[in-house]
Design a protein around this motif. Structure first.
Motif, short mmCIF file in Angstrom:
data_model
loop_
_atom_site.label_atom_id
_atom_site.label_comp_id
_atom_site.label_asym_id
_atom_site.label_seq_id
_atom_site.Cartn_x
_atom_site.Cartn_y
_atom_site.Cartn_z
N ILE A 1 0.80 -1.04 0.01
CA ILE A 1 0.00 -0.08 -0.08
C ILE A 1 0.96 1.28 -0.31
CG2 ILE A 1 -1.74 1.11 1.18
CD1 ILE A 1 -2.32 -1.49 2.57
N ILE A 2 0.88 1.92 -1.03
CA ILE A 2 1.65 2.92 -1.27
C ILE A 2 1.91 4.09 -0.22
CG2 ILE A 2 2.35 4.87 -2.82
CD1 ILE A 2 1.24 3.23 -5.23
N GLU A 3 0.49 4.42 0.29
CA GLU A 3 0.37 5.72 1.20
C GLU A 3 1.14 4.96 2.68
OE1 GLU A 3 -2.05 4.31 -0.82
OE2 GLU A 3 -3.02 6.16 -1.55
N GLU A 4 0.92 3.85 2.99
CA GLU A 4 1.52 3.05 4.17
C GLU A 4 2.93 2.90 4.21
OE1 GLU A 4 -0.29 2.22 6.88
OE2 GLU A 4 -2.13 3.01 5.84
N LYS A 5 3.49 2.69 3.07
CA LYS A 5 4.89 2.87 2.82
C LYS A 5 5.59 4.02 3.28
CE LYS A 5 5.68 -1.52 0.14
NZ LYS A 5 4.52 -2.26 -0.19
N PHE A 6 4.91 5.04 2.46
CA PHE A 6 5.57 6.35 2.53
C PHE A 6 5.48 6.78 4.05
CE2 PHE A 6 5.72 6.82 -2.10
CZ PHE A 6 7.02 7.25 -2.23
N LYS A 7 4.23 6.55 4.59
CA LYS A 7 4.00 7.03 6.02
C LYS A 7 5.20 6.25 6.70
CE LYS A 7 -0.51 7.60 6.65
NZ LYS A 7 -1.80 7.12 6.85
N ALA A 8 5.33 5.04 6.48
CA ALA A 8 6.51 4.27 7.38
C ALA A 8 7.85 4.82 7.23
CB ALA A 8 6.42 3.06 7.27
N PHE A 9 7.97 5.58 5.90
CA PHE A 9 9.36 5.89 5.83
C PHE A 9 9.57 7.37 6.20
CE2 PHE A 9 12.10 3.57 2.90
CZ PHE A 9 11.22 2.22 2.81
N GLY A 10 8.53 7.82 6.77
CA GLY A 10 8.50 9.01 7.77
C GLY A 10 8.00 10.26 6.83
N TRP A 11 7.20 10.05 5.90
CA TRP A 11 6.57 11.26 5.17
C TRP A 11 5.12 11.66 5.58
CZ3 TRP A 11 8.24 12.51 -0.21
CH2 TRP A 11 9.54 12.10 -0.58
N HIS A 12 4.90 12.84 4.94
CA HIS A 12 3.43 13.25 5.38
C HIS A 12 2.74 12.55 3.98
CE1 HIS A 12 0.38 16.83 4.72
NE2 HIS A 12 -0.22 15.84 5.83
N VAL A 13 1.53 12.05 4.05
CA VAL A 13 1.08 11.41 2.98
C VAL A 13 -0.36 12.09 2.75
CG1 VAL A 13 0.36 9.28 1.87
CG2 VAL A 13 2.30 9.37 3.46
N ILE A 14 -0.81 12.46 1.46
CA ILE A 14 -1.95 12.92 1.10
C ILE A 14 -2.38 12.15 0.04
CG2 ILE A 14 -3.47 14.77 0.36
CD1 ILE A 14 -0.98 16.74 1.32
N ASP A 15 -3.84 11.72 -0.05
CA ASP A 15 -4.55 11.03 -1.05
C ASP A 15 -5.23 11.67 -1.68
OD1 ASP A 15 -4.05 7.91 -1.30
OD2 ASP A 15 -6.37 8.33 -1.82
N ILE A 16 -5.20 11.74 -3.07
CA ILE A 16 -6.11 12.72 -3.76
C ILE A 16 -6.64 11.99 -5.05
CG2 ILE A 16 -5.40 14.65 -2.99
CD1 ILE A 16 -3.96 15.09 -6.00
#
Lengths: 274, 311
Positions: free
Chosen positions: A196-211
């Motif tokens: 899950i792309i959003e979860e991966k970036f979140k785990a890498f310490g990013w702020h994630v926005i889905d649009i």
């Protein structure tokens, strides 16, 4: 909230860009329509609404930067740059031809307005990191934007760079993922799922926005949010349709890297202009 | 003369240059203690970036910094820089001709005990095959310091090949270094010994040994393998035979570069002293040099066999 006139202007521009993409690729006889059409609205929002740039001074040191990490979407970038006035519109006809300034993949040394040479997938985010670090070192307030493909996330270097962007707290960096769900060999989840792309970036310490990557209101709001975020890079996962705007290309993996015939191009243009 | 590893000289030179050239930034991939970039890191922590064990990102980040006017020095071991990140160097640095300096240490088999996985024997071949790339392989500490400065001043990608093992110092501070200009260190007419990196010192020793047998050997230091100094090579080819010497595979390195020039412009008998298409192994650097046939003695033998064949 976008003003109605601006929204209409952006939508009209996106239509124009999509028409250029079809004409350019048809004329070239090769190229990547699917992924160019899917990221068009993101590029239009960046170049015609958001980015601080000066087409008459492409190397302006304080400009916002854009890295097209999914370099095969070059036709979309070239069409946008031409409409912004970086080079004459006639150049678009020369795409992929011998001696053209418009190479099959973006070349910063040949095309005014291209901030980084890309095309080999996985390398753009690292370069964008370097630009963002340089901005911080120099105390400049420019922002760096980078556009990745969803299939591209299968490259290991993306995650090396994702780790580094969060580590260096690059809040002047915003990444877009053109999440159209398809790559050359099929659906991304069938070939090698990056979900899950959003979860991966979140785990890498990013702020994630889905649009929704075709809704200007959402794209621009997400960019505004990213600009307010402190201490973290932001990734905007833009859910898009591959081949967007051309009915027979939409969600069709075959249109990843194939040029339309003259007749097909006419049909596409008719659908786009409506 | 004190023995100093070229990596040590690199670390010192970088820290000195950092004072003078504020655009220099240094990147490392978790090997800063070994590559000696830690000297710079201590002095200029805000301009030092340890990207972790991620060589692809190391090169890409350096490229991005260069687009914004920085002069990045990216360091790691040669095998990881040129091998692991070859395509990043090709597409993100050399193709756009960005001003990135790749200063790679632990080149060649004198890495020693770490063994074959860490001993780069193909980096010169890889780097010199890339358009826009300048390839420099210094012979000693003095030359390294001058090469680091020259690399910083040169616009465009540079590959600096550095070693782990301490080597004798050949040059004094008055030595003048110019990128692309070979240096005749000793005149001779019977055979030309053309060397790069730590093999320059071995070639000077070999020339001494040959002199005892009445053989006059010319010694040429090719510190810049690309662009190569054709003029000095043609001069060397006036000797009846040429021996090349490198701590690198005989495929694609200095020997190949010299042969490419001479075969077209002045064919002459050539023997290449180098690693003969095999991987390295663990061991003490001096023992490995013997085992792989890259000592002064091996250069002497190559020279003598060539002289016998033309007599």
């Amino acid at each position: 909230m976008l003003k109605k006139e601006e929204l209409v202007h952006l939508q009209e521009m996106a239509k124009k860009i999509r028409c250029h993409i079809i004409e350019m690729i048809a004329e070239a006889g090769s190229g990547h329509p699917g992924g160019s059409l899917s990221c068009t609205d993101i590029l239009v929002a960046l170049y015609f609404h958001e980015m601080r740039i000066d087409p008459s001074n492409p190397n302006w040191q304080d400009r916002d930067r854009f890295v097209l990490s999914k370099g095969h979407a070059a036709p979309a970038l070239y069409a946008v740059l031409a409409e912004k006035g970086y080079f004459p519109m006639e150049e678009l006809k020369t795409l992929r031809k011998t001696g053209s300034m418009l190479q099959g993949h973006p070349d910063m040394k040949k095309t005014p307005g291209v901030d980084m040479t890309t095309g080999s997938l996985g390398q753009g985010l690292s370069a964008a990191n370097g630009m963002a670090i340089a901005g911080k070192l120099d105390g400049k307030d420019y922002r760096v934007y980078v556009l990745l493909g969803d299939g591209e996330l299968e490259e290991g270097q993306v995650w090396e760079a994702a780790m580094a962007a969060a580590h260096y707290k690059l809040d002047n960096l915003t990444a877009f993922v053109d999440h159209n769900g398809l790559q050359i060999d099929g659906s991304i989840t069938d070939v090698m799922s990056p979900e899950i792309i959003e979860e991966k970036f979140k785990a890498f310490g990013w702020h994630v926005i889905d649009i929704n990557g075709h809704d200007f209101e959402e794209i621009i709001n997400a960019i505004e949010q990213a600009k307010k975020m402190k201490g973290k890079p932001t990734v905007i996962v833009a859910n898009t349709v591959k081949g967007k705007g051309v009915p027979y290309m939409e969600n069709q993996v075959d249109w990843h890297g194939k040029a339309p015939t003259k007749e097909q191009a006419q049909e596409a243009l008719k659908a786009l202009i409506g | 003369m004190a023995k100093i590893a070229t990596r040590e000289a690199y670390g010192e030179a970088l820290a000195e240059l950092g004072e003078e050239i504020k655009d220099i930034v240094v990147l490392d991939a978790d090997l800063s203690k070994s590559t000696k970039t830690t000297v710079f890191a201590k002095k200029f922590p805000e301009r030092f970036f340890n990207v972790g064990i991620a060589e692809q990102n190391l090169m890409g980040t350096a490229a991005g910094l260069a687009t914004c006017g920085k002069i990045p020095f990216a360091s790691t071991f040669a095998v990881f820089a040129c091998g692991r990140a070859f395509e990043q160097i090709r597409n993100s640095i050399c193709y756009p001709n960005l001003n990135v300096k790749i200063a790679a240490t632990h080149a060649g088999i004198t890495v020693g005990e770490d063994g074959a996985t860490h001993q780069s024997i193909e980096d010169i071949a890889l780097m010199r095959s890339l358009p826009n790339m300048t390839v420099i392989s210094p012979a000693d500490a003095v030359e390294t310091k001058k090469a680091v400065r020259a690399a910083a001043m040169l616009k465009g990608p540079v590959y600096l090949r550095l070693g782990r093992h301490p080597v004798e110092t050949i040059f004094d501070d008055s030595y003048e270094f110019e990128v692309g200009k070979g240096v005749v260190l000793r005149d001779g007419k019977d055979v030309a010994l053309i060397a790069t990196g730590i093999m320059v010192g071995e070639s000077l020793k070999a020339a001494e040994i040959l002199a005892r047998d009445g053989i006059e050997a010319m010694v040429v230091n090719i510190h810049t393998i690309k662009p190569i100094d054709e003029e000095v090579l043609l001069k060397a080819a006036e000797c009846k035979a040429v021996v090349t010497a490198e701590e690198h595979s005989i495929i694609g390195g200095l020997g190949s570069a010299v042969a490419e020039v001479l075969i077209e412009k002045k064919p002459v008998l050539i023997k290449r002293v180098g690693i003969r298409d095999v991987f390295g192994m663990s061991g003490k650097p001096e023992e490995l040099m013997k085992a792989y046939g890259i000592t002064a003695e091996d250069i002497v033998n190559a020279a003598k066999s060539l002289i016998l064949s033309y007599k």
